[in-house]
Design an enzyme around this catalytic site. Structure first.
Site, short mmCIF file in Angstrom:
data_model
loop_
_atom_site.label_atom_id
_atom_site.label_comp_id
_atom_site.label_asym_id
_atom_site.label_seq_id
_atom_site.Cartn_x
_atom_site.Cartn_y
_atom_site.Cartn_z
CE LYS A 68 -2.91 0.76 3.72
NZ LYS A 68 -2.46 2.33 4.30
CB SER A 69 3.89 2.32 2.12
OG SER A 69 3.19 2.26 3.21
NE ARG B 235 6.29 6.51 0.83
CZ ARG B 235 5.22 6.49 1.66
NH1 ARG B 235 4.11 5.56 1.27
NH2 ARG B 235 5.37 6.73 2.79
N GLY C 156 -5.23 8.01 5.29
CA GLY C 156 -4.08 8.83 5.79
C GLY C 156 -3.22 9.29 4.89
NE ARG D 88 -5.70 8.01 10.58
CZ ARG D 88 -5.17 7.31 9.95
NH1 ARG D 88 -5.57 6.86 8.81
NH2 ARG D 88 -3.80 7.16 10.24
CD GLN E 105 0.15 8.27 7.02
OE1 GLN E 105 -0.54 9.08 7.56
NE2 GLN E 105 -0.30 6.99 6.59
CG ASP F 46 0.38 -0.03 9.33
OD1 ASP F 46 0.05 0.75 10.02
OD2 ASP F 46 0.93 0.14 8.13
CE LYS G 285 -0.38 4.11 12.54
NZ LYS G 285 0.29 4.82 11.56
NE ARG H 34 -5.58 -0.17 12.64
CZ ARG H 34 -4.76 0.16 11.41
NH1 ARG H 34 -3.40 0.26 11.72
NH2 ARG H 34 -5.25 0.18 10.24
C1 S3P Z 1 2.44 4.66 5.85
C2 S3P Z 1 3.07 5.14 7.26
C3 S3P Z 1 2.42 4.56 8.50
C4 S3P Z 1 1.33 3.46 8.27
C5 S3P Z 1 0.48 3.81 7.38
C6 S3P Z 1 1.31 3.84 5.93
C7 S3P Z 1 2.89 5.42 4.98
O1 S3P Z 1 1.77 5.52 9.12
O2 S3P Z 1 0.82 3.11 9.49
O3 S3P Z 1 -0.48 2.49 7.30
O4 S3P Z 1 2.61 4.87 3.64
O5 S3P Z 1 3.58 6.13 4.77
P1 S3P Z 1 2.65 6.81 9.91
O6 S3P Z 1 3.89 6.92 9.15
O7 S3P Z 1 1.99 8.08 10.15
O8 S3P Z 1 2.75 6.00 11.30
#
Ligand code: S3P
Length: 436
Positions: free
Chosen positions: A22-23, A27, A96, A125, A172, A323, A350, A354
């Site tokens: 997902k991350s 990007r 987020g 959030r 993030q 996560d 989150k 959680r």
């Molecule tokens: C993510 C960073 C994490 C993670 C989220 C995805 C990202 O959050 O919990 O599911 O893609 O940068 P944080 O960096 O805010 O902890």
């Protein structure tokens, strides 16, 4: 709302290929959008969160092809300053990452106005953690609760480079500041209290950004980004998401007779905290074929059932498995001894709180779970009773409860199972196919 019924006592066998990370998917879309030329993405996660990112980019005038499982996605980059002022609100859905990284990308678009919103969870959030340091760079961002909560309005301004110490280890936040720094008037330095996932650093460099990482700097993990370089479209290959693989790795330990291979899992060291904890628990997890794909380490993971020891986690390890804590809480219920999770207050902001949600839902299965300010204390070797539990709209809670259901007596109903589609749309199908 959909409910999923899971019979306890099943065992999981076979091979499973988890969907794209997902991350990295977010990007690839975002960096492709601000690059010049075409970016082609193989293995992009076809789930609700990346779809939110793609929809925002289309509203900003970026051509993004249809996102379908098994098909490459193309993004026609518009360059660093090519976003048009959108007619509509940018809907970040449940994501987020979309909202925070988008704030960084939009803050410097001089003279243009943008409004970002999301679902009920995202509106709760904290966004001030991004908006405040961006304001120090010259950004103008307004929102509810003194600029902390969506809906958020951004009025693009020229940005100044800055040295920013982030109070939380958040990829993030770090990524939003680096993206803003791409068009600032000087270097941007981000110093974290602990290293968060570094996918942005790796991928920005691959796209041609001038970026230097110093993970071992004495003041804390540091990234310096110097503006001035244009980004060039790339081919990105997205590995499977270790955060999705984690459900299978834990389920395979707990359900007697299980033996699974999870294929093509991203093994970036800033994400593999779950493997370190499983190893410390005495879990049976083997990395089969480690390789590097498009700048990220990848491997196949075999996992099979057997006893586990309790764990105690906290400190700098937390961002490396942030996560995976909900499913680790499930693993703790089966382990020998009492497990302790500390320094994990971030879990409270989150998609849901959680810590509270996992404690509440696991208690419905008859578990004893103690919630602390920043973690959980979980005695092991507990017997779970099938019951009706709820995802409370949180994808990782839904899937963690499915793993717990496998080892509960009788039938467990997971209400709100559709939440899994945020990051793993085929989760319930995979669970049924593997024998759960
Ligand atoms: C993510 C960073 C994490 C993670 C989220 C995805 C990202 O959050 O919990 O599911 O893609 O940068 P944080 O960096 O805010 O902890």
């Amino acid at each position: 709302m959909t409910s999923q019924n899971i019979q306890g006592g099943g065992r999981l066998q076979g091979r499973v290929r988890v969907p794209g990370d997902k991350s990295i998917s977010h990007r690839a879309l975002l960096f492709g959008a601000i690059a010049e030329g075409i970016t082609t993405i193989d293995g992009l996660l076809p789930a609700e969160d990346p779809l939110s990112t793609a929809a925002c980019l289309r509203a900003l005038g970026v051509p993004v092809s249809a996102i379908e499982a098994g098909r490459p996605v193309t993004v026609e980059g518009v360059g660093l300053d090519g976003f048009r002022e959108p007619l509509q609100v940018l809907d970040c859905g449940n994501s987020g990452t979309t909202m925070r990284l988008m704030l960084g990308l939009l803050a410097g678009r001089d003279g243009r106005h943008f409004v970002l919103d999301g679902d009920a969870s995202l509106r709760r959030r904290p966004m001030g953690r991004v908006a405040r340091p961006l304001a120090a760079m010259g950004a103008v961002i307004h929102g509810r609760e003194q600029g902390d909560k969506a809906p958020l309005a951004v009025l693009g301004k020229p940005l100044k480079g800055a040295v920013i110490r982030t109070p939380v280890a958040s990829a993030q936040v770090k990524s939003a500041l680096l993206l803003a720094g791409l068009t600032a008037d000087g270097p941007t330095t981000v110093i974290e209290p602990a290293l968060s996932r570094d996918h942005s650093e790796r991928m920005l460099r691959a796209f041609g950004a001038d970026l230097e990482s110093r993970p071992d700097a004495p003041e804390g993990p540091t990234v310096v980004l110097r503006p001035g370089r244009r980004l060039q479209g790339q081919t990105v290959v997205v590995p499977g998401d270790i955060s999705s693989a984690a459900f299978w790795l834990v389920a395979a330990q707990l359900a007697p007779g299980s033996d699974l291979v999870v294929e093509n899992v991203g093994l970036n060291p800033s994400r593999t905290g779950i493997l370190d904890v499983l190893q410390a628990m005495g879990a049976r997890v083997e990395v089969l074929a480690e390789r590097e794909v498009a700048g990220e380490p990848v491997g196949d993971l075999r996992a099979w059932a057997g006893p586990l020891r309790a764990f105690s986690i906290g400190g700098d390890l937390i961002p490396r498995l942030v996560d995976e804590i909900p499913v680790l809480a499930v693993a703790a219920l089966a382990a020998e001894g009492t497990s302790v999770i500390r320094d994990a207050a971030e879990l409270r902001v989150k998609e849901t709180d959680r810590l509270a949600v996992m404690a509440r839902q696991l208690r419905r299965l008859g578990a004893a779970v103690e919630e602390t300010d920043d973690g959980l204390v979980i005695p092991g070797q507990q017997t779970l009773r099938g019951a009706t539990v709820a995802s409370e709209t949180d994808h990782r809670v839904a899937m963690s409860l499915a793993v717990a259901a496998l080892v509960a007596d009788g039938t467990t109903t997971v209400d709100g199972g559709e939440a899994a589609a945020v990051s793993y749309p085929t989760f319930w199908d995979d669970l049924a196919r593997l024998g759960g």
